[in-house]
Design an enzyme around this catalytic site. Structure first.
Site, PDB file in Angstrom:
ATOM      1  N   THR A   1       0.847  -1.097  -0.227  1.00 14.93           N
ATOM      2  CA  THR A   1      -0.062   0.077  -0.110  1.00 14.93           C
ATOM      3  C   THR A   1       1.065   1.254  -0.095  1.00 14.93           C
ATOM      4  O   THR A   1       2.075   1.419   0.449  1.00 14.93           O
ATOM      5  CB  THR A   1      -0.789  -0.054   1.337  1.00 14.93           C
ATOM      6  OG1 THR A   1      -1.546   1.350   1.502  1.00 14.93           O
ATOM      7  CG2 THR A   1      -0.055  -0.542   2.616  1.00 14.93           C
ATOM      8  N   ASP A   2       0.361   2.264  -0.366  1.00 19.74           N
ATOM      9  CA  ASP A   2       1.142   3.747  -0.383  1.00 19.74           C
ATOM     10  C   ASP A   2       1.207   4.183   1.019  1.00 19.74           C
ATOM     11  O   ASP A   2       1.914   5.099   1.196  1.00 19.74           O
ATOM     12  CB  ASP A   2       0.497   4.510  -1.282  1.00 19.74           C
ATOM     13  CG  ASP A   2      -0.909   5.064  -0.904  1.00 19.74           C
ATOM     14  OD1 ASP A   2      -1.704   4.305   0.009  1.00 19.74           O
ATOM     15  OD2 ASP A   2      -1.708   5.930  -1.615  1.00 19.74           O
ATOM     16  N   GLU A   3       0.295   3.573   1.981  1.00 18.28           N
ATOM     17  CA  GLU A   3       0.242   3.853   3.323  1.00 18.28           C
ATOM     18  C   GLU A   3       1.610   3.951   4.119  1.00 18.28           C
ATOM     19  O   GLU A   3       1.718   4.584   5.110  1.00 18.28           O
ATOM     20  CB  GLU A   3      -0.930   3.399   3.988  1.00 18.28           C
ATOM     21  CG  GLU A   3      -2.071   3.832   3.404  1.00 18.28           C
ATOM     22  CD  GLU A   3      -3.412   3.320   4.024  1.00 18.28           C
ATOM     23  OE1 GLU A   3      -3.590   3.407   5.300  1.00 18.28           O
ATOM     24  OE2 GLU A   3      -4.600   3.126   3.587  1.00 18.28           O
TER      25      GLU A   3
ATOM     26  N   TYR B   1      -1.582  -0.702  11.004  1.00 19.05           N
ATOM     27  CA  TYR B   1      -2.048  -1.134   9.707  1.00 19.05           C
ATOM     28  C   TYR B   1      -0.464  -0.843   9.009  1.00 19.05           C
ATOM     29  O   TYR B   1       0.014  -1.850   8.541  1.00 19.05           O
ATOM     30  CB  TYR B   1      -3.224  -0.772   9.004  1.00 19.05           C
ATOM     31  CG  TYR B   1      -3.117  -0.987   7.481  1.00 19.05           C
ATOM     32  CD1 TYR B   1      -3.196  -2.533   7.136  1.00 19.05           C
ATOM     33  CD2 TYR B   1      -3.149  -0.126   6.600  1.00 19.05           C
ATOM     34  CE1 TYR B   1      -3.120  -2.685   5.596  1.00 19.05           C
ATOM     35  CE2 TYR B   1      -3.054  -0.303   5.218  1.00 19.05           C
ATOM     36  CZ  TYR B   1      -3.160  -1.496   4.635  1.00 19.05           C
ATOM     37  OH  TYR B   1      -3.280  -1.920   3.374  1.00 19.05           O
TER      38      TYR B   1
ATOM     39  N   ALA C   1       2.174   0.430   9.286  1.00 16.39           N
ATOM     40  CA  ALA C   1       3.647  -0.073   9.931  1.00 16.39           C
ATOM     41  C   ALA C   1       3.794  -1.612   9.937  1.00 16.39           C
ATOM     42  O   ALA C   1       4.964  -2.029   9.546  1.00 16.39           O
ATOM     43  CB  ALA C   1       3.645   0.263  11.725  1.00 16.39           C
TER      44      ALA C   1
ATOM     45  N   LYS D   1       2.509  -3.237   7.206  1.00 11.24           N
ATOM     46  CA  LYS D   1       2.724  -3.538   5.723  1.00 11.24           C
ATOM     47  C   LYS D   1       4.078  -2.949   5.608  1.00 11.24           C
ATOM     48  O   LYS D   1       4.957  -3.669   4.614  1.00 11.24           O
ATOM     49  CB  LYS D   1       1.523  -2.608   4.981  1.00 11.24           C
ATOM     50  CG  LYS D   1       0.221  -3.207   5.062  1.00 11.24           C
ATOM     51  CD  LYS D   1      -0.072  -4.568   4.628  1.00 11.24           C
ATOM     52  CE  LYS D   1       0.368  -4.700   2.805  1.00 11.24           C
ATOM     53  NZ  LYS D   1       0.145  -5.908   2.262  1.00 11.24           N
TER      54      LYS D   1
HETATM   55  P1  NAD Z   1      -9.412  -7.453   2.310  1.00 11.38           P
HETATM   56  O1  NAD Z   1      -9.253  -7.339   3.885  1.00 11.38           O
HETATM   57  O2  NAD Z   1     -10.696  -7.143   1.423  1.00 11.38           O
HETATM   58  O3  NAD Z   1      -8.915  -9.018   1.940  1.00 11.38           O
HETATM   59  C1  NAD Z   1      -8.119  -9.715   2.908  1.00 11.38           C
HETATM   60  C2  NAD Z   1      -7.945 -11.064   2.404  1.00 11.38           C
HETATM   61  O4  NAD Z   1      -7.083 -11.632   2.986  1.00 11.38           O
HETATM   62  C3  NAD Z   1      -9.398 -11.753   2.875  1.00 11.38           C
HETATM   63  O5  NAD Z   1      -9.915 -12.415   1.890  1.00 11.38           O
HETATM   64  C4  NAD Z   1      -8.895 -12.461   4.103  1.00 11.38           C
HETATM   65  O6  NAD Z   1      -9.721 -13.863   4.131  1.00 11.38           O
HETATM   66  C5  NAD Z   1      -7.634 -12.953   3.973  1.00 11.38           C
HETATM   67  N1  NAD Z   1      -6.668 -13.171   5.272  1.00 11.38           N
HETATM   68  C6  NAD Z   1      -6.546 -12.470   6.158  1.00 11.38           C
HETATM   69  N2  NAD Z   1      -5.622 -12.960   7.249  1.00 11.38           N
HETATM   70  C7  NAD Z   1      -5.471 -14.136   6.512  1.00 11.38           C
HETATM   71  C8  NAD Z   1      -4.620 -15.134   6.975  1.00 11.38           C
HETATM   72  N3  NAD Z   1      -4.010 -14.928   8.214  1.00 11.38           N
HETATM   73  N4  NAD Z   1      -4.124 -16.104   6.235  1.00 11.38           N
HETATM   74  C9  NAD Z   1      -4.758 -16.216   4.981  1.00 11.38           C
HETATM   75  N5  NAD Z   1      -5.687 -15.458   4.455  1.00 11.38           N
HETATM   76  C10 NAD Z   1      -5.960 -14.145   5.463  1.00 11.38           C
HETATM   77  O7  NAD Z   1      -8.257  -6.693   1.694  1.00 11.38           O
HETATM   78  P2  NAD Z   1      -8.245  -6.045   0.185  1.00 11.38           P
HETATM   79  O8  NAD Z   1      -8.662  -4.487   0.338  1.00 11.38           O
HETATM   80  O9  NAD Z   1      -8.626  -6.837  -0.867  1.00 11.38           O
HETATM   81  O10 NAD Z   1      -6.357  -5.755   0.321  1.00 11.38           O
HETATM   82  C11 NAD Z   1      -5.632  -6.979  -0.301  1.00 11.38           C
HETATM   83  C12 NAD Z   1      -4.262  -6.612  -0.061  1.00 11.38           C
HETATM   84  O11 NAD Z   1      -3.910  -5.329  -0.831  1.00 11.38           O
HETATM   85  C13 NAD Z   1      -3.524  -6.283   1.243  1.00 11.38           C
HETATM   86  O12 NAD Z   1      -2.573  -6.771   1.201  1.00 11.38           O
HETATM   87  C14 NAD Z   1      -3.486  -4.705   1.467  1.00 11.38           C
HETATM   88  O13 NAD Z   1      -2.590  -4.184   2.141  1.00 11.38           O
HETATM   89  C15 NAD Z   1      -3.350  -4.224  -0.138  1.00 11.38           C
HETATM   90  N6  NAD Z   1      -3.979  -2.876  -0.603  1.00 11.38           N
HETATM   91  C16 NAD Z   1      -5.163  -2.554  -0.327  1.00 11.38           C
HETATM   92  C17 NAD Z   1      -5.388  -1.500  -0.795  1.00 11.38           C
HETATM   93  C18 NAD Z   1      -6.987  -0.905  -0.533  1.00 11.38           C
HETATM   94  O14 NAD Z   1      -7.326   0.178  -1.001  1.00 11.38           O
HETATM   95  N7  NAD Z   1      -8.143  -1.942  -0.169  1.00 11.38           N
HETATM   96  C19 NAD Z   1      -4.867  -0.389  -1.496  1.00 11.38           C
HETATM   97  C20 NAD Z   1      -3.358  -0.811  -1.610  1.00 11.38           C
HETATM   98  C21 NAD Z   1      -3.011  -2.244  -1.113  1.00 11.38           C
HETATM   99  P1  TYD Z   2     -10.622   3.856   4.676  1.00 13.31           P
HETATM  100  O1  TYD Z   2     -11.676   3.523   3.497  1.00 13.31           O
HETATM  101  O2  TYD Z   2     -10.799   3.421   5.939  1.00 13.31           O
HETATM  102  O3  TYD Z   2      -9.323   3.717   3.808  1.00 13.31           O
HETATM  103  P2  TYD Z   2      -7.764   4.165   4.420  1.00 13.31           P
HETATM  104  O4  TYD Z   2      -8.120   4.956   5.996  1.00 13.31           O
HETATM  105  O5  TYD Z   2      -7.036   3.088   4.352  1.00 13.31           O
HETATM  106  O6  TYD Z   2      -7.414   5.399   3.456  1.00 13.31           O
HETATM  107  O7  TYD Z   2     -11.158   5.585   4.752  1.00 13.31           O
HETATM  108  C1  TYD Z   2     -10.874   6.589   3.549  1.00 13.31           C
HETATM  109  C2  TYD Z   2     -11.046   7.745   4.346  1.00 13.31           C
HETATM  110  O8  TYD Z   2     -12.275   8.001   4.781  1.00 13.31           O
HETATM  111  C3  TYD Z   2      -9.987   8.004   5.510  1.00 13.31           C
HETATM  112  O9  TYD Z   2      -9.384   9.718   5.463  1.00 13.31           O
HETATM  113  C4  TYD Z   2     -10.932   7.793   6.789  1.00 13.31           C
HETATM  114  C5  TYD Z   2     -12.250   8.471   6.065  1.00 13.31           C
HETATM  115  N1  TYD Z   2     -13.420   7.539   6.719  1.00 13.31           N
HETATM  116  C6  TYD Z   2     -14.670   8.484   7.164  1.00 13.31           C
HETATM  117  O10 TYD Z   2     -14.408   9.654   7.421  1.00 13.31           O
HETATM  118  N2  TYD Z   2     -15.629   7.759   7.841  1.00 13.31           N
HETATM  119  C7  TYD Z   2     -15.619   6.381   8.046  1.00 13.31           C
HETATM  120  O11 TYD Z   2     -16.634   5.596   8.677  1.00 13.31           O
HETATM  121  C8  TYD Z   2     -14.536   5.691   7.386  1.00 13.31           C
HETATM  122  C9  TYD Z   2     -14.566   4.175   7.431  1.00 13.31           C
HETATM  123  C10 TYD Z   2     -13.476   6.213   6.914  1.00 13.31           C
END
Ligand code: NAD
Ligand code: TYD
Length: 352
Positions: free
Chosen positions: A133-135, A158, A160, A162
């Site tokens: 992630t970019d975080e 989270y 930290a 990643k």
């Molecule tokens: P998500 O939470 O929707 O899905 C995570 C999946 O991992 C789930 O299917 C869960 O069952 C599985 N999982 C969790 N713990 C596990 C374990 N101990 N063993 C096996 N499987 C396990 O997440 P997402 O949003 O699809 O993100 C996927 C990846 O992309 C993550 O690594 C996240 O850090 C990264 N990412 C997400 C975003 C975003 O905006 N969602 C952006 C950039 C990077």
């Molecule tokens: P989120 O979807 O949790 O992604 P991330 O924190 O990983 O960027 O949140 C996106 C933005 O929205 C973040 O600035 C927090 C804000 N937010 C709210 O204001 N209310 C909410 O209920 C949630 C879940 C997020």
């Protein structure tokens, strides 16, 4: 010819399910093994359309369980790993950091060990792709962008965890010559996202006329990318990205939370036949998230120039498509918002 086996972790989650769908359909010559623990965020209903494909198999396993992982690697002998399994929600990492340490750090180390054990010195044609992630880069002020060489400065449990996993992956490449590639992506949106994240949560609340809990003043900025564009980027990087490199993925699409929320309200008023301005009345400013990062913004020039990837969808179009999907898939939403979700919601929002 022997089929190439790709182990994708976290394939039942939001991004993972889009990636699995893309790979299963696009690469009939690959065997796609989806390894997932099926936590609250993992949902096999996300993969209904591919579950019977001949080149797809699901394995329920926990990446924190090293022995179980060795068995899976032994059985399937993957040629490559694309690692997405993670605990992924910042608010949950604030409420309960330890799950993030176990899955994101220990789980990643276990996967690296399993790949190393299976491949040994013979890593020709092998690849360990770590999805991040970019975080990890921290929080930006009003200007500037995250580049691949921006110093890490994670600020939530989270990010930290990643960041830690990214460091481990690079350390295994440096020390043990494991062939790796890493990508760091901005916030994703689209279908099948668990409604704890901003966009699906607010779509669901607007539909149900529930309060829209905006953290702080709603001025925080996120850079949103359509999830299918992320999956396409992973495909390109997996196949053409250079060994040991990092690629940032993002669509130059920054929104303050409040502007994004007002746009969602407007689009949904139109789609639901409500008077314009109706849903905006649901906006409720609540206590800010602890340590809330102010701004994320990704520079993906390297990926665009080197590998020719560009985002396919403009945000205004993407958000319409996304809202349509959630409105058309009420049963999917109802299924995951019953039971434990209620408890989570109560706990998360009661003190705000
Ligand atoms: P998500 O939470 O929707 O899905 C995570 C999946 O991992 C789930 O299917 C869960 O069952 C599985 N999982 C969790 N713990 C596990 C374990 N101990 N063993 C096996 N499987 C396990 O997440 P997402 O949003 O699809 O993100 C996927 C990846 O992309 C993550 O690594 C996240 O850090 C990264 N990412 C997400 C975003 C975003 O905006 N969602 C952006 C950039 C990077
Ligand atoms: P989120 O979807 O949790 O992604 P991330 O924190 O990983 O960027 O949140 C996106 C933005 O929205 C973040 O600035 C927090 C804000 N937010 C709210 O204001 N209310 C909410 O209920 C949630 C879940 C997020």
């Amino acid at each position: 010819m022997e089929m190439k086996t790709i182990l994708i972790t976290g394939g039942a989650g939001f991004i993972g399910s889009h990636l699995i769908r893309l790979f299963v359909n696009k690469y009939p010559d690959y065997k796609i093994v989806n390894l997932d623990k099926l936590t609250y965020a993992g949902n096999l209903a996300n993969l209904k359309d591919v579950e019977n494909a001949p080149n797809y198999e699901f394995v329920k396993a926990d990446i924190v369980d090293a022995e179980q992982l060795f068995e899976v690697f032994d059985k399937y002998q993957p040629d490559a790993v694309i690692h997405l399994a993670a605990e992924s929600h910042v608010d949950r990492s604030i409420a309960n950091p330890n799950e993030f340490i176990f899955t994101n750090i220990v789980g990643t180390a276990n996967l690296l060990n399993a790949a190393r054990k299976l491949w040994g010195e013979n890593t020709d044609g092998k690849r360990f792709y770590h999805v991040s992630t970019d975080e990890v880069y921290g929080s930006l002020g009003e200007t500037g962008f995250f580049l691949e060489d921006t110093a890490y400065d994670p600020r939530s449990p989270y990010s930290a965890s990643k960041a830690s996993s990214d460091h481990l992956v690079r350390a295994y490449a440096h020390t043990f010559k494991l062939p790796i590639v890493v990508s760091n992506c901005s916030n994703n949106y689209g279908s099948y996202q668990f409604p704890e994240k901003l966009i699906p949560l607010f779509i669901n609340n607007i539909r149900n006329k529930k309060a829209l809990p905006v953290y702080g003043k709603g001025e925080n900025i996120r850079d949103w990318l359509w999830v299918e564009d992320h999956a396409r980027a992973i495909d390109v990087i997996f196949h053409e990205g250079r060994n040991l490199e990092t690629y940032n993925i993002g669509g130059h699409n920054e929104w303050t939370n409040i502007d994004l929320i007002k746009l969602m309200c407007k689009v949904m008023d139109r789609k639901l036949g409500r008077a314009e301005g109706d849903s905006e009345k649901l906006i409720t400013y609540v206590k800010d998230r602890a340590g809330h990062d102010m701004r994320y913004a990704i520079d993906s020039t390297k990926l665009q120039k080197e590998l020719g990837w560009v985002p396919s969808l403009q945000f205004e179009e993407g958000i319409e498509k996304t809202i349509d999907w959630y409105l058309e898939n009420e049963a999917w939403m109802e299924n995951i918002t019953s039971g434990d979700y209620e408890k989570y919601y109560e706990q998360q929002y009661k003190e705000r």
